[in-house]
Design a protein around this motif. Structure first.
Motif, short mmCIF file in Angstrom:
data_model
loop_
_atom_site.label_atom_id
_atom_site.label_comp_id
_atom_site.label_asym_id
_atom_site.label_seq_id
_atom_site.Cartn_x
_atom_site.Cartn_y
_atom_site.Cartn_z
N UNK A 85 0.81 -1.22 0.00
CA UNK A 85 0.00 0.00 0.00
C UNK A 85 0.85 1.27 0.00
N UNK A 86 2.14 1.14 0.23
CA UNK A 86 3.03 2.31 0.36
C UNK A 86 3.45 2.80 -1.01
N UNK A 87 3.37 4.12 -1.23
CA UNK A 87 3.92 4.66 -2.46
C UNK A 87 4.91 5.79 -2.21
N UNK A 88 4.97 6.30 -1.01
CA UNK A 88 5.95 7.34 -0.69
C UNK A 88 6.66 6.96 0.61
N UNK A 103 -7.98 1.47 1.22
CA UNK A 103 -9.44 1.63 1.16
C UNK A 103 -9.83 3.09 1.01
N UNK A 104 -9.08 3.82 0.18
CA UNK A 104 -9.39 5.21 -0.10
C UNK A 104 -8.98 6.18 0.98
N UNK A 105 -8.30 5.71 2.00
CA UNK A 105 -7.88 6.56 3.11
C UNK A 105 -6.37 6.65 3.15
N UNK A 106 -5.85 7.89 3.27
CA UNK A 106 -4.41 8.08 3.39
C UNK A 106 -3.96 7.60 4.76
N UNK A 107 -2.98 6.72 4.75
CA UNK A 107 -2.39 6.24 5.98
C UNK A 107 -0.95 6.74 6.07
#
Length: 119
Positions: free
Chosen positions: A30-33, A102-106
């Protein structure tokens, strides 16, 4: 959930080098940065360097040309190579990872590792 564990901090003389590592585990897909921040005593936490999708990088002006952020081959570890260290680089360095679940920034943080630049 994502867990981040930093290592590589320590005491170094001015002009020296250190390499910080941050190992990510858990839902790393889920990580992109990923990035590094630092906080010196009495100061706010500030951005040091970030890397987006394992390619695009951005650095604070104060570290450009001295620090390099990179991603390991397994893409679950981010490194910060710090050269020509100065006393003003002394701080606690925190690893950071961002991703959308799920559409939420973590936003995830490591526990921090101390870097002290002193003679």
């Amino acid at each position: 959930q994502v867990q981040l564990v930093e290592s590589g901090g320590g005491l170094v003389q001015p002009g020296g080098s250190l390499r910080l590592s941050c190992a990510a585990s858990g839902s790393i897909s889920s990580i992109n940065v990923m990035g590094w921040y630092r906080q010196a005593p009495g100061k706010q936490r500030e951005l040091v360097a970030v890397i987006n999708s394992g390619v695009a990088t951005n650095y604070a002006d104060s570290v450009k040309g001295r620090f390099t952020i990179s991603i390991g081959n397994a893409r679950n570890t981010v490194y910060l190579q710090m050269n020509s260290l100065k006393a003003e680089d002394t701080a606690v360095y925190y690893c950071n990872a961002n991703g959308v679940v799920d559409g939420t920034l973590r936003i995830y943080w490591g526990q921090g590792t101390q870097v002290t630049v002193s003679s």
